[in-house]
Write a protein that holds these residues in place. Sequence first.
Motif, PDB file in Angstrom:
ATOM      1  N   GLN A   1      17.345 -16.025  -0.275  1.00 54.73           N
ATOM      2  CA  GLN A   1      16.340 -17.072  -0.077  1.00 54.73           C
ATOM      3  C   GLN A   1      15.849 -17.173   1.369  1.00 54.73           C
ATOM      4  OE1 GLN A   1      17.487 -20.824  -1.791  1.00 54.73           O
ATOM      5  NE2 GLN A   1      17.763 -19.954  -3.830  1.00 54.73           N
ATOM      6  N   GLY A   2      16.312 -16.266   2.222  1.00 57.02           N
ATOM      7  CA  GLY A   2      15.802 -16.216   3.593  1.00 57.02           C
ATOM      8  C   GLY A   2      16.157 -17.409   4.448  1.00 57.02           C
ATOM      9  N   HIS A   3      17.348 -17.951   4.282  1.00 54.76           N
ATOM     10  CA  HIS A   3      17.736 -19.151   5.034  1.00 54.76           C
ATOM     11  C   HIS A   3      17.872 -18.884   6.528  1.00 54.76           C
ATOM     12  CE1 HIS A   3      19.549 -21.112   1.153  1.00 54.76           C
ATOM     13  NE2 HIS A   3      18.240 -20.933   1.100  1.00 54.76           N
ATOM     14  N   SER A   4      18.135 -17.630   6.897  1.00 51.52           N
ATOM     15  CA  SER A   4      18.257 -17.314   8.329  1.00 51.52           C
ATOM     16  C   SER A   4      16.964 -17.617   9.075  1.00 51.52           C
ATOM     17  CB  SER A   4      18.619 -15.840   8.521  1.00 51.52           C
ATOM     18  OG  SER A   4      19.921 -15.577   8.050  1.00 51.52           O
ATOM     19  N   TYR A   5      15.814 -17.431   8.407  1.00 53.78           N
ATOM     20  CA  TYR A   5      14.538 -17.688   9.059  1.00 53.78           C
ATOM     21  C   TYR A   5      14.346 -19.175   9.330  1.00 53.78           C
ATOM     22  CZ  TYR A   5      13.820 -12.929   7.415  1.00 53.78           C
ATOM     23  OH  TYR A   5      13.961 -11.589   7.187  1.00 53.78           O
ATOM     24  N   ASP A   6      14.859 -20.011   8.427  1.00 59.22           N
ATOM     25  CA  ASP A   6      14.801 -21.456   8.665  1.00 59.22           C
ATOM     26  C   ASP A   6      15.578 -21.822   9.922  1.00 59.22           C
ATOM     27  OD1 ASP A   6      14.251 -20.853   5.902  1.00 59.22           O
ATOM     28  OD2 ASP A   6      14.345 -22.992   5.473  1.00 59.22           O
ATOM     29  N   ILE A   7      16.768 -21.239  10.036  1.00 58.39           N
ATOM     30  CA  ILE A   7      17.617 -21.544  11.190  1.00 58.39           C
ATOM     31  C   ILE A   7      16.979 -21.033  12.473  1.00 58.39           C
ATOM     32  CG2 ILE A   7      19.875 -21.189  12.231  1.00 58.39           C
ATOM     33  CD1 ILE A   7      19.903 -22.998   9.781  1.00 58.39           C
ATOM     34  N   ILE A   8      16.373 -19.851  12.423  1.00 52.49           N
ATOM     35  CA  ILE A   8      15.720 -19.303  13.618  1.00 52.49           C
ATOM     36  C   ILE A   8      14.573 -20.199  14.053  1.00 52.49           C
ATOM     37  CG2 ILE A   8      14.251 -17.413  14.429  1.00 52.49           C
ATOM     38  CD1 ILE A   8      16.024 -15.507  12.847  1.00 52.49           C
ATOM     39  N   LEU A   9      13.765 -20.664  13.098  1.00 51.23           N
ATOM     40  CA  LEU A   9      12.660 -21.569  13.437  1.00 51.23           C
ATOM     41  C   LEU A   9      13.182 -22.858  14.063  1.00 51.23           C
ATOM     42  CD1 LEU A   9      10.310 -21.139  10.343  1.00 51.23           C
ATOM     43  CD2 LEU A   9       9.896 -20.368  12.669  1.00 51.23           C
ATOM     44  N   ALA A  10      14.271 -23.384  13.511  1.00 52.13           N
ATOM     45  CA  ALA A  10      14.856 -24.609  14.067  1.00 52.13           C
ATOM     46  C   ALA A  10      15.373 -24.376  15.481  1.00 52.13           C
ATOM     47  CB  ALA A  10      15.985 -25.108  13.164  1.00 52.13           C
ATOM     48  N   GLU A  11      15.968 -23.207  15.706  1.00 53.59           N
ATOM     49  CA  GLU A  11      16.461 -22.878  17.049  1.00 53.59           C
ATOM     50  C   GLU A  11      15.314 -22.704  18.045  1.00 53.59           C
ATOM     51  OE1 GLU A  11      19.523 -22.521  18.447  1.00 53.59           O
ATOM     52  OE2 GLU A  11      20.384 -23.390  16.637  1.00 53.59           O
ATOM     53  N   LEU A  12      14.239 -22.074  17.607  1.00 54.01           N
ATOM     54  CA  LEU A  12      13.075 -21.929  18.483  1.00 54.01           C
ATOM     55  C   LEU A  12      12.478 -23.287  18.836  1.00 54.01           C
ATOM     56  CD1 LEU A  12      11.297 -18.843  16.850  1.00 54.01           C
ATOM     57  CD2 LEU A  12      12.459 -18.923  19.057  1.00 54.01           C
ATOM     58  N   ALA A  13      12.458 -24.195  17.860  1.00 58.22           N
ATOM     59  CA  ALA A  13      11.972 -25.548  18.134  1.00 58.22           C
ATOM     60  C   ALA A  13      12.859 -26.244  19.155  1.00 58.22           C
ATOM     61  CB  ALA A  13      11.909 -26.356  16.839  1.00 58.22           C
TER      62      ALA A  13
END
Length: 693
Positions: free
Chosen positions: A192-204
């Motif tokens: 489900q690509g959850h790593s991309y969610d975490i990366i976006l949150a980290e970039l924010a």
Amino acid sequence: MIFYALNVALILAGCFLFYKILLQKETFFPLNRFVLLGCLFLSFSLPLIPVPQQWSFRKANTEISIFEPKTTTQGSEQTVNPETTQTVQVSPSKESNLKESFFKDVSVLDVVFWVYWLGVAVFGINFLFQLCVLLYKSYSKPFIQDGRFRIVELSGEQAPCSFANNIFINPEKYDWDTYQQIILHEKIHIQQGHSYDIILAELALIFQWFNPFAWFYRKAMEDNLEFLTDSELLSHSDIEPTSYQMSLVKVSAPNFPASLTTNYNQSILKKRLLMMNSKKSNINSTWKYLCIVPLLLVCVSLFNEPVAFGKSITKTVKTNNKFIQISNKGTWFATIKNDKVNIRFEDEESNNNYSNSEFLLSEFKNLPTTEKGTFSLTRDAGTIQFTGKFDGNAGMGNYEFKVDDSFFNFLEKEGVTANKEKDGMVFYMVKLDKDFVKMLRNQGYTKFSKNDLIPLCAMKVTGEYIASLKNAGLDNLSLQDIIPLKALNVDAAFIKDIKSAGYKNVTASKLITLKAQGIDGEFLRNAKNASDASDKETASTKTKSPKINTRTDHKTSGEDDDDEELGMAIAKKALNITAEFVKTFTAAGFNFSDEELLAMKSLGVTPEYCKSFESLGLGKLGSEAFISMKALGLTAADYNEYKKLGFKNLTIENVVGAKATGTTPAYIAEMKKKGYNYTSINKYVEKKVVLGL
């Protein structure tokens, strides 16, 4: 940048509180994921969107550049550095200057700026470090290839986690059943690509490191991903919930590798167990998700910079005083034409830094023509000493500007703070003198700065001009108002013309906006006549649909009335809503208010588009229906496609909801083939949005 970051922080805080209060306990985990990601994206993008002034709770600033940004010399066009162009911000409310800190030329805002970027740099480096560590572990440790998944074997006490298509685990720590459950859990994260969610949150977080709500928001995103994974695993496998929950207790650990991973973290173990055992949320509670829309609209109206419709708020005004800040020493080049002398002053340190100024030939005495000599020109601000000679109508040489200390002492007594080295040449070029300052005093202005004096003097504002504006009804006229009024050539005749159209309480800021938009009294009179005709037509057809009236003859407060009606006139002018445009709708049998026409024109709704729905048997549709359909790109043909699927009593609201959620006719047809045969289109919407099928 600082103010943008603060706007983002406030919107992000509002979104987190909205999620925390209304959505956190709901078990629509896929929808929660979509909302959290959407709000994160909107928090960073919404502050960049300009808001029409009439929809904003703030008042617009008007920026006017008072000097021409390009100068032409010797037949070629040279571009002036825009940073050296004197720009004046005109605002309805005066902003106090930031106090300078201990260090020379360093303000509090400068300190905040550098601290902010220092934090961004630190957290950015930390992000890259974590990324490098994960990539190093992924390709330096032994692994097992399981289809698209790479199971990387670790050693030590680190808890299992996943990143991208890598699953990190120490297989020696767990029994076979627990190991299999961990692998299945992490595979869902990867699928489900959850790593991309975490990366976006980290970039924010890199850009919102100072915002505590950003940290809470990232934690909420991570928690929801775990809830979603637990729900998917238990609903699509034969694993017993009790067995899985016991495995979580065994696996969870206080230490985990990196914040970029999805991992077993014991800090949320209790929450995960509670969510797995909680009752599934009722579909009727999905109304809560709609509340995010008004929340975001309020944030945009509160924080975003308002602008007038259709045109930029920046206007360049050409004047005869074309100059930039140059050195007090340098080279001059001059040409004589008729009774004028055009002199180009060039910085001795850079040939790219120059200014052209025009002088009267009569101002100079004894210009050297046969041999090199000296001549000078004195003004209140100081004296320019020229050295060189003229050959015919052309001349060149060197110059040096000397400040008149008595003039700066005079300004200091008048409360004007100025730098002799930087401002002296500027005052000289705009011909600022003591008489001009005294004129402002005589007009009732006791407090002014160099940023007021320079543009006022450069645009040759006179006491007669100020008096004419006041006599025309602008009593409480500030110097910040006079600058754009003069730049836009707003005079007493223009004010009288606007007032003759029925607007007695017009303010300086309104006049600036009207003039910038090219609106005069004739346009306002025509707009009012068209509105009157539309009202009469509406009354004759006895239309019961509500209409917001903006006209002065129906109001009790003249000032509020003028503001509302002028705002409407500006919007109509910007969108080119003419009497002919209104007639096209009335001729087709539609009578809409000004506000409705604004929204419809901005979306491209035409009478033909409205007429296309009449044959569908939907009855008389209102403007809201047409606006919603047009915004989604919904046509009469699309409605017929849904109708052909066999739904009875299909309303336009049903179709709008399906279109908005991506529940297309093709999707519904596919679901019917799979055996999902529902009589209501809302069931398919539920499958699409809530269950993610």
